[in-house]
Write an enzyme that holds these catalytic residues in place. Structure first.
Site, short mmCIF file in Angstrom:
data_model
loop_
_atom_site.label_atom_id
_atom_site.label_comp_id
_atom_site.label_asym_id
_atom_site.label_seq_id
_atom_site.Cartn_x
_atom_site.Cartn_y
_atom_site.Cartn_z
N LYS A 189 0.84 -1.21 0.00
CA LYS A 189 0.00 0.00 0.00
C LYS A 189 0.87 1.26 0.00
CE LYS A 189 -2.12 -1.91 3.64
NZ LYS A 189 -2.98 -2.02 4.81
N CYS A 190 1.91 1.25 -0.80
CA CYS A 190 2.90 2.33 -0.83
C CYS A 190 2.84 3.02 -2.19
CB CYS A 190 4.29 1.71 -0.61
SG CYS A 190 5.69 2.82 -0.80
N GLY A 191 3.29 4.26 -2.24
CA GLY A 191 3.37 4.97 -3.51
C GLY A 191 4.29 4.28 -4.50
N PHE A 192 5.23 3.46 -4.00
CA PHE A 192 6.17 2.75 -4.87
C PHE A 192 5.68 1.35 -5.24
CE2 PHE A 192 9.22 5.66 -2.63
CZ PHE A 192 9.57 6.41 -3.75
N THR A 193 4.52 0.93 -4.72
CA THR A 193 4.01 -0.41 -4.99
C THR A 193 3.92 -0.73 -6.48
OG1 THR A 193 2.85 -0.44 -2.87
CG2 THR A 193 2.09 -2.01 -4.53
#
Length: 159
Positions: free
Chosen positions: A35-39
């Protein structure tokens, strides 16, 4: 002297394995989160894996919830998300801590071998990447913002 292949880890299914099974391979070890911006990097990581796997390249992904709790609580949820959303076929491991007093020994080792920006040992965020040569030595560390496709030249040089 310790090498990557000396460590034991748990797979996402809680099976304990030795990293010695990756002896002689070029490895990219990444702390991941669902659930990360980098996912979205999962897609590019899978593409790297598909491109170089036959030449002796492996990606080892270690889910971590230490950065703003951006990972699911259970390994089963993580596995399901990676399978359904990104069709991940590279090895996923059990959720670990990558920093602090409960950091997995593998991550303690990685951060001692290859420091980050300004000599920092600590992992600052999800999707920090460590590149390991065929001899099990850490040769590079990449920031979370470094896109997987930017690693192609480094990977090819080691293959």
């Amino acid at each position: 002297m310790t090498k990557i292949t000396d460590f034991t880890v748990k797979t996402i299914d809680q099976e304990e394995i030795s990293l010695s099974q990756f002896t002689g391979k070029v490895l990219l070890i990444v702390n991941v989160a669902s659930k990360c911006g980098f996912t979205p990097q999962y897609a590019a990581l899978q593409e790297l894996y598909d491109t170089y796997r036959e030449r002796g390249f492996e990606i080892l992904a270690f889910p971590c919830g230490q950065f703003m709790n951006q990972e699911f609580n259970t390994n089963e949820e993580i596995k399901q998300f990676c399978s359904l959303q990104y069709h991940i076929s590279f090895p996923l491991f059990a959720k670990v801590d990558v920093k602090g007093p409960n950091a997995h020994p593998l991550y303690t080792y990685l951060t001692e071998q290859e420091k980050g920006l300004l000599g920092s040992k600590a992992i600052k965020w999800n999707f920090t990447k460590f590149l390991i040569n065929r001899n099990g030595e850490v040769v590079a560390r990449f920031a979370p913002s470094t896109k997987p496709e930017q690693l192609k030249q480094d990977i090819e040089r080691l293959l």
